[in-house]
Design an enzyme around this catalytic site. Structure first.
Site, PDB file in Angstrom:
ATOM      1  N   SER A 131       1.002  -1.323   0.027  1.00 57.72           N
ATOM      2  CA  SER A 131       0.012  -0.008   0.006  1.00 57.72           C
ATOM      3  C   SER A 131       0.804   1.172   0.108  1.00 57.72           C
ATOM      4  O   SER A 131       1.964   1.225  -0.740  1.00 57.72           O
ATOM      5  CB  SER A 131      -0.968  -0.176   1.194  1.00 57.72           C
ATOM      6  OG  SER A 131      -1.418   1.166   1.646  1.00 57.72           O
ATOM      7  N   TYR A 145      -4.200   8.507  -6.826  1.00 61.23           N
ATOM      8  CA  TYR A 145      -3.116   7.331  -5.845  1.00 61.23           C
ATOM      9  C   TYR A 145      -3.856   6.920  -4.727  1.00 61.23           C
ATOM     10  O   TYR A 145      -3.842   5.931  -4.228  1.00 61.23           O
ATOM     11  CB  TYR A 145      -1.914   8.126  -5.742  1.00 61.23           C
ATOM     12  CG  TYR A 145      -0.864   7.149  -5.202  1.00 61.23           C
ATOM     13  CD1 TYR A 145      -0.352   6.142  -5.862  1.00 61.23           C
ATOM     14  CD2 TYR A 145      -0.186   7.508  -3.957  1.00 61.23           C
ATOM     15  CE1 TYR A 145       0.729   5.282  -5.363  1.00 61.23           C
ATOM     16  CE2 TYR A 145       0.612   6.508  -3.245  1.00 61.23           C
ATOM     17  CZ  TYR A 145       1.157   5.598  -4.005  1.00 61.23           C
ATOM     18  OH  TYR A 145       2.200   4.593  -3.644  1.00 61.23           O
ATOM     19  N   LYS A 149      -4.918   3.546  -2.934  1.00 60.19           N
ATOM     20  CA  LYS A 149      -4.427   3.024  -1.823  1.00 60.19           C
ATOM     21  C   LYS A 149      -5.314   3.047  -0.753  1.00 60.19           C
ATOM     22  O   LYS A 149      -5.135   1.914   0.172  1.00 60.19           O
ATOM     23  CB  LYS A 149      -3.056   3.722  -1.646  1.00 60.19           C
ATOM     24  CG  LYS A 149      -1.911   3.678  -2.672  1.00 60.19           C
ATOM     25  CD  LYS A 149      -1.413   2.219  -2.771  1.00 60.19           C
ATOM     26  CE  LYS A 149      -0.245   2.143  -3.780  1.00 60.19           C
ATOM     27  NZ  LYS A 149       0.308   0.848  -4.128  1.00 60.19           N
TER      28      LYS A 149
END
Ligand code: NDP
Length: 270
Positions: A131, A145, A149
């Site tokens: 992660s 992003y 994640k």
């Protein structure tokens, strides 16, 4: 008997370093990547087998998972392939949106699903996903992003309930800024004129010599991945490095609102 780890995105950075780290510890490593023909140095290692895998290609994924399982029992699957996008949302295209979701999120879920029958049959196995500290806190201009994640974090936490009942494990590792190709060739940097002024301020800090010079060595992440794979603990998350640990601690201590306001001041106050 030696154990086996299957790694995605092993051509560079964390994936490559982790392939070499586990191989040096005597593990068998199945190192997958988009262009295995370009990984002559890994191919020389007798503990490493290279297989092709673009995690956004489900047909290739099925074939590669089958081939890997024919080689023997897989004990750990490391979902590592991934990349970042840093820039204003309005500068990104739908294709870029799909690409980052398929690579960082959908690919992880599809690979996990593809390995589950093998793990159930073996009555054991562990999934580890790389992660990011960006899966637990949010910085400016990393919205896509973070979307991928943070999604990995929630998905993993829920998956742990059903997998633990079967004696299987699932964990995430959260590196802070690490010296790899992440901020170089892998990073997508969309631009949009409406945001130039703030984005320029942000870039001055994010790409400053100080930040780039302080990136952690990639082996620090491989060590923690190894710890996660071997410590026998029923632990979900493994933060790596000072930045990740400090930022997460601050977020918990200050709470989400104050943490956010502090970052806003740090990046955008004139
Ligand atoms: P690198 O850019 O060095 O490595 C990224 C790897 O992912 C490359 O091997 C790349 O392959 C691979 N990849 C990208 N897209 C695909 C795809 N569709 N299919 C298969 N492989 C793909 O960066 P890192 O080593 O830093 O990144 C690894 C992971 O670590 C990522 O998930 C990233 O989000 C995470 N991370 C990194 C941090 C950092 O500061 N470096 C911090 C926190 C998390 P190719 O060579 O073909 O491009």
């Amino acid at each position: 008997m030696s154990k086996t780890i299957f790694i995605t995105g092993a051509s560079s950075g964390i994936g490559k370093a982790t392939a070499l780290f586990f191989a040096a510890k005597g593990w068998k490593v199945i190192a997958t990547m988009r262009k295995p023909e370009a990984a002559a140095d890994l191919a020389e290692n007798s503990n490493i087998t290279l297989l092709p895998l673009d995690v956004t290609n489900p047909e290739q994924m099925q074939k590669t998972v089958k081939r890997a399982q024919e080689l023997g029992q897989i004990d750990v699957v490391l979902n590592n392939a991934g990349y970042g996008t840093v820039g204003p949302l309005e500068g990104t295209s739908d294709v870029e949106l799909q690409q980052i979701i398929q690579t960082n999120f959908t690919g992880v879920i599809q690979l996990t699903k593809a390995f589950l029958p093998h793990f159930r049959e073996n009555k054991g196995g562990m999934f580890i996903t790389i992660s990011s500290i960006g899966g637990l806190v949010a910085y400016p201009f990393f919205s896509l992003y973070h979307a991928t994640k943070w999604a990995i974090e929630g998905w993993t936490e829920s998956m742990a309930f059903e997998l633990n009942q079967l004696g299987l494990q699932i964990k995430t590792v959260q590196p802070g800024p690490t010296k790899t190709d992440f901020v170089g060739r892998s990073l997508v940097v969309p631009e949009h004129p409406a945001y130039d002024e703030f984005f320029d301020n942000f870039k001055k800090i994010f790409f400053s010599d100080e930040v780039i010079g302080n990136l952690a060595p990639v082996e620090t992440v491989s060590e923690v991945i190894y710890e996660a794979a071997t410590d026998g603990k029923n632990q979900l998350r493994y933060l790596v490095g000072e930045v990740a640990n400090d930022d997460y601690k601050k977020r918990l201590e200050l709470g989400a609102e104050e943490f956010h306001q502090n970052l806003e001041k740090a990046f955008f106050s004139k």
